[in-house]
Design an enzyme around this catalytic site. Structure first.
Site, mmCIF file in Angstrom:
data_model
loop_
_atom_site.group_PDB
_atom_site.id
_atom_site.type_symbol
_atom_site.label_atom_id
_atom_site.label_comp_id
_atom_site.label_asym_id
_atom_site.label_seq_id
_atom_site.Cartn_x
_atom_site.Cartn_y
_atom_site.Cartn_z
ATOM 1 N N ILE A 297 0.812 -1.227 0.000
ATOM 2 C CA ILE A 297 0.000 0.000 0.000
ATOM 3 C C ILE A 297 0.844 1.274 0.000
ATOM 4 O O ILE A 297 2.032 1.250 0.316
ATOM 5 C CB ILE A 297 -0.995 0.034 1.194
ATOM 6 C CG1 ILE A 297 -0.239 -0.068 2.535
ATOM 7 C CG2 ILE A 297 -2.046 -1.051 1.069
ATOM 8 C CD1 ILE A 297 -1.044 0.375 3.726
ATOM 9 N N CYS A 298 0.192 2.386 -0.354
ATOM 10 C CA CYS A 298 0.823 3.708 -0.348
ATOM 11 C C CYS A 298 1.009 4.143 1.102
ATOM 12 O O CYS A 298 0.111 3.928 1.908
ATOM 13 C CB CYS A 298 -0.048 4.731 -1.063
ATOM 14 S SG CYS A 298 -0.352 4.329 -2.789
ATOM 15 N N PRO A 299 2.082 4.832 1.472
ATOM 16 C CA PRO A 299 3.194 5.197 0.572
ATOM 17 C C PRO A 299 4.354 4.202 0.626
ATOM 18 O O PRO A 299 5.424 4.501 0.112
ATOM 19 C CB PRO A 299 3.628 6.543 1.155
ATOM 20 C CG PRO A 299 3.445 6.365 2.636
ATOM 21 C CD PRO A 299 2.283 5.427 2.809
ATOM 22 N N MET A 300 4.118 2.997 1.220
ATOM 23 C CA MET A 300 5.230 2.046 1.342
ATOM 24 C C MET A 300 5.745 1.603 -0.020
ATOM 25 O O MET A 300 6.943 1.395 -0.209
ATOM 26 C CB MET A 300 4.808 0.827 2.187
ATOM 27 C CG MET A 300 4.771 1.092 3.677
ATOM 28 S SD MET A 300 6.208 2.000 4.295
ATOM 29 C CE MET A 300 7.496 0.770 4.089
ATOM 30 N N ASN A 301 4.839 1.494 -0.996
ATOM 31 C CA ASN A 301 5.279 1.097 -2.337
ATOM 32 C C ASN A 301 6.278 2.106 -2.913
ATOM 33 O O ASN A 301 7.278 1.739 -3.518
ATOM 34 C CB ASN A 301 4.089 0.879 -3.275
ATOM 35 C CG ASN A 301 3.020 1.936 -3.121
ATOM 36 O OD1 ASN A 301 3.288 3.040 -2.664
ATOM 37 N ND2 ASN A 301 1.793 1.590 -3.498
#
Lengths: 79, 319
Positions: A16-20
């Site tokens: 998921i954002c912002p981990m990607n």
């Protein structure tokens, strides 16, 4: 524009954002200028955010391929 | 009655004490000056001027020291319009608190029928979505228009993009960032990113070439296509402010209507000045501009603003 040589790749489907974006950034940091990272991203939110953030950081998206429910991006590291 | 002054807002009388110096305090001036009477006898809230809700850390440290000294309960409240409010301040200490605030370069805000301190989101300085310099605009409005007398309160705000975090639809006059996208075919590779990132169904990807088919009626001018495009095929034809007028919240909310789009930064002061001019000429005391517009008719305002809005695109949004 096809057959751009890839130096590293990462599959970020389900991330998921912002981990990607953070994971993309960390991989890019390990590369040299001009090298290419291939990133696989989900359609929807991930794909709506990550390309913009990559551009904001000054990197270059050199290829985009759509495959069913995900996208494959090739990113050239710049700076 | 000479020892009391009636506060008309809530009918509570406040003792001013007996000596001559204290009698000089005019409570209407106090409200003009951002001193708000509290329930508690002799105690007031001192509202500070923080345009756009941005405060330097240096100021914040100094304000904390002053608040700690003058607030009898040692508390600050964050107002709904991004200001700091020092609570529980004794009116007898007004001049000393103002002196101390002035020394550090912090001014007191206002209440009542006049142009209020503008609110703003982060804007283009550091927010990736931001299209306009909302913080710069808030500073400008604060310097140029703060305290201008009007028929009723006059609230302005600046949002940097169509997410509209600063709620321009609730303002007497609101400015929201907008960008007009334009596509250049030769540089487009048909990658379909733009169609994918557009949340408004304003771009379809051509089934064979992948190139965009733009549907301008759906576009809300957020610039997502421009930001996402890898080859720079989408660019900004013009960037500016979408202007909304006549909104308010409170007991009887009204939604502000869009009246112009793509107004450049440098024309924002002109829009505010002319709008206030129209409001002064057409409104009546105690009437918000939204009610004036609905009473007199939006046509009158549009006609009055015709020249001013020529730098952008006039917009007609129905009630």
């Amino acid at each position: 524009m096809s057959d751009i040589k890839v130096d590293d790749s990462i599959d970020l489907r389900g991330v998921i954002c912002p981990m990607n974006f953070v994971k993309t950034k960390l991989r890019l940091e390990a590369l040299d200028d001009g090298q290419v990272l291939e990133v696989t991203l989900d359609k929807g939110e991930a794909f709506q955010n990550v390309p913009k953030s990559i551009k904001d950081e000054g990197h270059k998206i050199v290829e985009v391929k759509r495959e069913d429910d995900h996208f494959r991006l090739k990113i050239e590291k710049c700076g | 009655m000479d020892r009391f002054i009636e506060d008309k807002t809530n009918k509570v009388q406040v003792s001013l004490g007996g000596d001559t110096e204290e009698k000089k305090i005019n409570f209407n001036d106090l409200k003009t000056g951002g001193f708000i009477k509290q329930k508690q006898k002799d105690l007031f809230t001192v509202r500070l001027r923080c345009p756009g809700g941005k405060i330097t850390t240096k100021h914040l440290i100094e304000i904390s020291k002053i608040a700690d000294k003058y607030s009898q309960k040692g508390v600050i409240h964050l107002s709904y319009r991004q200001s700091l409010e020092i609570l529980y301040v004794d009116y007898k200490e007004f001049s000393s608190i103002v002196d101390e605030l002035t020394k550090i370069g912090v001014r007191v805000a206002s209440c009542g029928p006049r142009v209020r301190v503008p609110t703003a989101c982060g804007g283009c300085e550091y927010n990736p979505n931001g299209l306009t310099d909302t913080q710069g605009m808030a500073q400008m409005v604060d310097e140029k228009f703060f305290g201008t007398p009007t028929h009723h309160k006059f609230k302005t705000s600046f949002s940097g993009c169509p997410l509209d975090c600063s709620r321009t639809r609730e303002m007497d006059l609101g400015f929201q960032g907008a960008v007009d996208p334009v596509w250049d075919e030769p540089s487009c590779t048909g990658c379909t990113i733009c169609a994918e990132v557009c949340n408004e169904d304003a771009i379809d990807a051509h089934p064979e070439t992948g190139k965009p088919i733009f549907k301008p009626d759906n576009c809300i001018y957020c610039g997502d296509c421009i930001r996402a495009c890898p080859t720079g095929s989408w660019t900004a034809r013009r960037t500016g402010h979408l202007v909304r007028i006549g909104g308010k919240h409170g007991r009887h909310p009204l939604e502000a209507l869009a009246v112009a789009n793509f107004i450049p930064d440098e024309n924002v002061p002109d829009v505010i000045e002319k709008t206030i001019e129209w409001y002064k000429a057409n409104g009546v005391r105690g009437e918000r501009i939204g009610s004036t517009l609905r009473r007199v008719g939006y046509d009158s305002y549009h006609t009055f603003m015709e020249e001013t809005f020529k730098v952008g695109s006039p917009v007609r949004e129905d009630i």
